[in-house]
Motif scaffolding. Sequence first.
Motif, PDB file in Angstrom:
ATOM      1  N   LYS A  75      -8.803 -10.101  -3.151  1.00  0.00           N
ATOM      2  CA  LYS A  75      -7.849 -11.201  -3.349  1.00  0.00           C
ATOM      3  C   LYS A  75      -6.486 -10.853  -2.750  1.00  0.00           C
ATOM      4  O   LYS A  75      -5.446 -11.050  -3.364  1.00  0.00           O
ATOM      5  CB  LYS A  75      -7.714 -11.538  -4.834  1.00  0.00           C
ATOM      6  CG  LYS A  75      -8.977 -12.186  -5.419  1.00  0.00           C
ATOM      7  CD  LYS A  75      -8.804 -12.577  -6.875  1.00  0.00           C
ATOM      8  CE  LYS A  75      -7.879 -13.767  -7.016  1.00  0.00           C
ATOM      9  NZ  LYS A  75      -7.843 -14.269  -8.426  1.00  0.00           N
ATOM     10  N   GLY A  76      -6.524 -10.277  -1.534  1.00  0.00           N
ATOM     11  CA  GLY A  76      -5.290  -9.964  -0.838  1.00  0.00           C
ATOM     12  C   GLY A  76      -4.652  -8.646  -1.245  1.00  0.00           C
ATOM     13  O   GLY A  76      -3.546  -8.324  -0.802  1.00  0.00           O
ATOM     14  N   VAL A  77      -5.310  -7.853  -2.104  1.00  0.00           N
ATOM     15  CA  VAL A  77      -4.784  -6.557  -2.535  1.00  0.00           C
ATOM     16  C   VAL A  77      -5.675  -5.451  -1.987  1.00  0.00           C
ATOM     17  O   VAL A  77      -6.906  -5.462  -2.175  1.00  0.00           O
ATOM     18  CB  VAL A  77      -4.739  -6.452  -4.074  1.00  0.00           C
ATOM     19  CG1 VAL A  77      -4.337  -5.046  -4.507  1.00  0.00           C
ATOM     20  CG2 VAL A  77      -3.763  -7.472  -4.633  1.00  0.00           C
ATOM     21  N   SER A  78      -5.080  -4.489  -1.279  1.00  0.00           N
ATOM     22  CA  SER A  78      -5.841  -3.375  -0.727  1.00  0.00           C
ATOM     23  C   SER A  78      -6.208  -2.407  -1.845  1.00  0.00           C
ATOM     24  O   SER A  78      -5.375  -2.072  -2.684  1.00  0.00           O
ATOM     25  CB  SER A  78      -5.021  -2.638   0.340  1.00  0.00           C
ATOM     26  OG  SER A  78      -4.753  -3.493   1.436  1.00  0.00           O
ATOM     27  N   LEU A  79      -7.474  -1.952  -1.829  1.00  0.00           N
ATOM     28  CA  LEU A  79      -7.961  -1.030  -2.857  1.00  0.00           C
ATOM     29  C   LEU A  79      -8.644   0.162  -2.199  1.00  0.00           C
ATOM     30  O   LEU A  79      -9.515  -0.011  -1.338  1.00  0.00           O
ATOM     31  CB  LEU A  79      -8.945  -1.741  -3.791  1.00  0.00           C
ATOM     32  CG  LEU A  79      -9.744  -0.844  -4.747  1.00  0.00           C
ATOM     33  CD1 LEU A  79      -8.803  -0.164  -5.755  1.00  0.00           C
ATOM     34  CD2 LEU A  79     -10.830  -1.637  -5.465  1.00  0.00           C
ATOM     35  N   VAL A  80      -8.256   1.361  -2.600  1.00  0.00           N
ATOM     36  CA  VAL A  80      -8.902   2.591  -2.147  1.00  0.00           C
ATOM     37  C   VAL A  80      -9.450   3.317  -3.362  1.00  0.00           C
ATOM     38  O   VAL A  80      -8.728   3.537  -4.336  1.00  0.00           O
ATOM     39  CB  VAL A  80      -7.916   3.506  -1.382  1.00  0.00           C
ATOM     40  CG1 VAL A  80      -8.542   4.879  -1.133  1.00  0.00           C
ATOM     41  CG2 VAL A  80      -7.513   2.875  -0.063  1.00  0.00           C
ATOM     42  N   THR A  81     -10.739   3.673  -3.325  1.00  0.00           N
ATOM     43  CA  THR A  81     -11.349   4.457  -4.389  1.00  0.00           C
ATOM     44  C   THR A  81     -11.995   5.697  -3.789  1.00  0.00           C
ATOM     45  O   THR A  81     -12.439   5.682  -2.638  1.00  0.00           O
ATOM     46  CB  THR A  81     -12.429   3.642  -5.138  1.00  0.00           C
ATOM     47  OG1 THR A  81     -13.450   3.268  -4.208  1.00  0.00           O
ATOM     48  CG2 THR A  81     -11.840   2.395  -5.766  1.00  0.00           C
ATOM     49  N   ASN A  82     -12.058   6.777  -4.560  1.00  0.00           N
ATOM     50  CA  ASN A  82     -12.705   7.995  -4.078  1.00  0.00           C
ATOM     51  C   ASN A  82     -13.026   8.911  -5.254  1.00  0.00           C
ATOM     52  O   ASN A  82     -12.372   8.846  -6.299  1.00  0.00           O
ATOM     53  CB  ASN A  82     -11.821   8.732  -3.073  1.00  0.00           C
ATOM     54  CG  ASN A  82     -12.656   9.562  -2.104  1.00  0.00           C
ATOM     55  OD1 ASN A  82     -13.885   9.491  -2.112  1.00  0.00           O
ATOM     56  ND2 ASN A  82     -12.003  10.341  -1.271  1.00  0.00           N
ATOM     57  N   LYS A  83     -14.048   9.771  -5.049  1.00  0.00           N
ATOM     58  CA  LYS A  83     -14.484  10.709  -6.081  1.00  0.00           C
ATOM     59  C   LYS A  83     -14.379  12.136  -5.553  1.00  0.00           C
ATOM     60  O   LYS A  83     -14.732  12.405  -4.391  1.00  0.00           O
ATOM     61  CB  LYS A  83     -15.924  10.397  -6.493  1.00  0.00           C
ATOM     62  CG  LYS A  83     -16.484  11.343  -7.549  1.00  0.00           C
ATOM     63  CD  LYS A  83     -17.875  10.930  -8.012  1.00  0.00           C
ATOM     64  CE  LYS A  83     -18.912  11.178  -6.917  1.00  0.00           C
ATOM     65  NZ  LYS A  83     -20.291  10.948  -7.411  1.00  0.00           N
ATOM     66  N   TYR A  84     -13.896  13.054  -6.422  1.00  0.00           N
ATOM     67  CA  TYR A  84     -13.758  14.464  -6.048  1.00  0.00           C
ATOM     68  C   TYR A  84     -14.438  15.331  -7.100  1.00  0.00           C
ATOM     69  O   TYR A  84     -14.773  14.866  -8.200  1.00  0.00           O
ATOM     70  CB  TYR A  84     -12.279  14.845  -5.949  1.00  0.00           C
ATOM     71  CG  TYR A  84     -11.508  14.025  -4.941  1.00  0.00           C
ATOM     72  CD1 TYR A  84     -11.506  14.377  -3.599  1.00  0.00           C
ATOM     73  CD2 TYR A  84     -10.801  12.887  -5.337  1.00  0.00           C
ATOM     74  CE1 TYR A  84     -10.801  13.623  -2.661  1.00  0.00           C
ATOM     75  CE2 TYR A  84     -10.105  12.129  -4.425  1.00  0.00           C
ATOM     76  CZ  TYR A  84     -10.105  12.505  -3.088  1.00  0.00           C
ATOM     77  OH  TYR A  84      -9.424  11.759  -2.162  1.00  0.00           O
ATOM     78  N   GLU A  85     -14.613  16.596  -6.732  1.00  0.00           N
ATOM     79  CA  GLU A  85     -15.184  17.554  -7.676  1.00  0.00           C
ATOM     80  C   GLU A  85     -14.308  18.788  -7.772  1.00  0.00           C
ATOM     81  O   GLU A  85     -13.804  19.277  -6.750  1.00  0.00           O
ATOM     82  CB  GLU A  85     -16.616  17.959  -7.245  1.00  0.00           C
ATOM     83  CG  GLU A  85     -17.631  16.830  -7.363  1.00  0.00           C
ATOM     84  CD  GLU A  85     -19.039  17.298  -7.040  1.00  0.00           C
ATOM     85  OE1 GLU A  85     -19.199  18.488  -6.703  1.00  0.00           O
ATOM     86  OE2 GLU A  85     -19.963  16.468  -7.108  1.00  0.00           O
ATOM     87  N   ASN A  86     -14.135  19.257  -8.993  1.00  0.00           N
ATOM     88  CA  ASN A  86     -13.402  20.504  -9.279  1.00  0.00           C
ATOM     89  C   ASN A  86     -11.975  20.529  -8.715  1.00  0.00           C
ATOM     90  O   ASN A  86     -11.489  21.563  -8.269  1.00  0.00           O
ATOM     91  CB  ASN A  86     -14.186  21.711  -8.742  1.00  0.00           C
ATOM     92  CG  ASN A  86     -15.554  21.812  -9.378  1.00  0.00           C
ATOM     93  OD1 ASN A  86     -15.697  21.648 -10.589  1.00  0.00           O
ATOM     94  ND2 ASN A  86     -16.569  22.037  -8.560  1.00  0.00           N
ATOM     95  N   MET A  87     -11.324  19.379  -8.716  1.00  0.00           N
ATOM     96  CA  MET A  87      -9.929  19.299  -8.271  1.00  0.00           C
ATOM     97  C   MET A  87      -9.038  19.263  -9.515  1.00  0.00           C
ATOM     98  O   MET A  87      -9.332  18.536 -10.462  1.00  0.00           O
ATOM     99  CB  MET A  87      -9.700  18.043  -7.430  1.00  0.00           C
ATOM    100  CG  MET A  87      -8.281  17.893  -6.893  1.00  0.00           C
ATOM    101  SD  MET A  87      -8.058  16.358  -5.944  1.00  0.00           S
ATOM    102  CE  MET A  87      -8.837  16.798  -4.405  1.00  0.00           C
TER     103      MET A  87
END
Length: 911
Positions: free
Chosen positions: A803-815
């Motif tokens: 809806k016009g909003v930029s979204l970034v998702t990500n998964k990490y381990e042991n950070m």
Amino acid sequence: MVPRIILAPMFIIGSEFFLFSEMKKYKNWEANVMEKMGLNEIRSKFLEFFKTKDHYVGASYPLVPNNDKSLLLINAGMAPLKNYFSGVEVPPKNRMATCQKCIRTGDIENVGVTARHATFFEMLGNFSFGDYFKRESLAWGWEFATKWLNIPEEKIWVTVYEKDDEAFDIWSKEMGFPEERIVRLGKDDNFWEIGLGPCGPCSEIYFDRGEEYGCDSPDCKPGCDCDRFLEFWNHVFTQFSKEEDGSYSELENKNIDTGMGLERIACIMQGVDNIFEVDTIHSVLEAVSKVAGVEYGKDKANDKSIRIITDHIRAVSFLIADGVLPSNEGRGYILRRLLRRAARHGKLLGIKGTFLNGLVDEVIKVSGDAYPELVEKEDYIKKVIKIEEEKFNETIDQGMEMLNSYKEELKKEGKTVLSGEIAFKLYDTYGFPLDLTVEILREEGLSVNEEEFSEEMEKQKERARTARGNMDGESWKEDPLAKEENVESEFVGYVELTGEGKVLAIVEDSEIVESASEGKDVVVVLDKTNFYPEGGGQAGDCGVLKNDNCAVAVKNTKKGPAGSIKHFGTVVAGELKAGDVLTCEVDRENRMACSRNHTATHLLHKALKEVLGDHANQAGSLVTADRLRFDFTHFEAVTKEELKTIEEKVNNAIFNAYDVVAETMDINAAKAKGAAALFGEKYGNEVRVVSMGDYSMELCGGAHISNTAQAGMFKIISEGGVAAGVRRIEAVTGKAVYEYMNKKDELIAKVCATIKAKEDGLLHRVENVLEENKNLEKELHNLKTQISMQSADSALDSKVEVKGVSLVTNKYENMDMNTLRDTADNLRDKMESGVVVLANVADGKVNFVVTATKDVIEKGVHSGNIVREVAKIAGGKGGGRPNMAQAGATEPAKVDEALNYAKEVIESQVK
């Protein structure tokens, strides 16, 4: 008491008698001119007037009741004088007049909403304890109102109890008051009684504000519900005693108790409609308006907040001056509630940071002359307020965010009641008093399940009780000695540590027995004993009870029921029998160690008052052979410099070798001598006063050394908080100081060996190691930053539009969390516009971080709400601010599903 025989028609003014025919010469039958009069001037005139009537004019009693468990705070002018009325104590004079500070919080929700409710007020009153009665009281009331205040006579109306012909005749026949302005009212209005006991009718004096305030009824008069007639002085005639059968008997000694609200009479004298327009209060109100940068009278919501702060800063200033500190119970809770309510309304006015302590100046400016304790404790009052306000400010924003989010949930679900569990969490975690949560919700038509809140509070108390364990030892209700007679023991061991006593009772396995054989654990009661029983914080003695036939090793001594002293021990030889005469041998080394520490607590108490202030009162103590623990009232951590000074003062008192002298005397003589008593502690008529030179003098029943020098030396081991407004110092004396210093030497030697340095170069070596560690941490941080930047670059590939909003998702381990937050910040900055939702899985746990740019927040995006909903998917919870929030979760397998759900949450938020 001098008999009073008064024959009508006569009129009493002061102690003089006037014939009714001469009364017109005394009265001013022309309308008086009522001049504007300040609140402080009215107070002074009232007290001065009754001084001319041979009254003892006392200063206001403190707001904290003395020896009255029935009241948290003084809430009426006569409250501190109850013992004088009941005859329990002898008053300084049978005629008294006071201006009493009062606190009432029953209508706190109306303070600020209306312009007449207040938590703090002053009550003027004159009192007679079996001396003068109705005629004098009413005559002086009339005289003061018309002659000293110059209230026009035609503006005054009075009421009397409908059956009190005596009061009616005094007003009409003896004083010539027009009968048409005397109103008879019923029991609900003009009769004072609380249950059984002393009671009586009353007569109230009213001010006629004018027809414009009336209801247009031709029968409008006092007792009417309109605003025309304002009652300002109530004269209570305590002349009856209500009996159990409902009848009323005449009291032999009749009393007078009058009350006139100072703020109310000031409204009349200044021609204003409410207490916030009275000169002294309005001065504080203007100071609040100035701090807020808001003009009073322009906005209803702002006016309400200004009135609340005005009232509450007056109340808290007086409460703190009288020794109340913020806490979560009792009068301390009332203080905390008022402070935090005022702080919250400051935020509603847009005031940033702490501000309440600065308003104390204006309170002192207008009230300091009448109440010098405000001036004397100015710095202390400001410091307590500032510390409490800072504590609240640390959590209020986060707590308000949480409360607001729950409010939104309630509205979405169509509910109106917040659960008690959530309200308790706000209280326990964010310092929101229940009343504050209730008030905030009430503003939007919502409420709290207060029953559930009480249940959560009780659960917490039960957890505390369980953790604390049973500290009271054996229950006296189950003690077989409680049923016995003639088991009273006499303690004779203050000086002598050996003596003899006859066995009055032996308890084995909770039963009284005639004898006990070797190896049995027993409780022994003697008619006389040298063993000190645990009390006043001091541990009980240990030692040996013996004769030629048996020996009992005593491990502890305590007070028992029926005046008994119980020796807990084991029969180590022979057979113990009831009636045996035993030799008491107290363990000298243990007693001396306890006594050294006990004497040191007295010296410490005095030093604390000298360094921290008179508010530092004992709040508990524990004295054993190996250490002393001393709890005291104080509002903040004691600084290292203060601790050093306190320790130095105690040691100076030890080195000065003061004789420790114990004297038994009458309680009043002890107080007159200046002996300090513990607040709330009960003492008999005879007390033991322990003096240490001219440095310390306290009421104490404990065992002490004979000279302060025997304490050897005093060393503070620790200082910390144990409850709101209560601090604790632990210390050692004598041989324990020597052992403590040896352990310090051993520790220093081990550190030197570990760090490979000599003692004289230890500090320099530690500084070098810390510098090396700092450089290594800096290098590590730079590496993590590089990792974070690289992670951010790769994560940008997952960017989507919602809806016009930029979204970034990500998964990490042991950070670690710091790197996870840095990565989120870097991503947000590189995006320039949008939302970042990151997750990290480590050791079977999940952490989420959400951050958003300012422009998308304006579109409705809220990081705290996003992270809460996302975390729920993975079995977690959390929250935070609109621009940054984090949460924890317990189901790593659902992280991908949770991250994907962020799209739906954002879609529901964007406007």
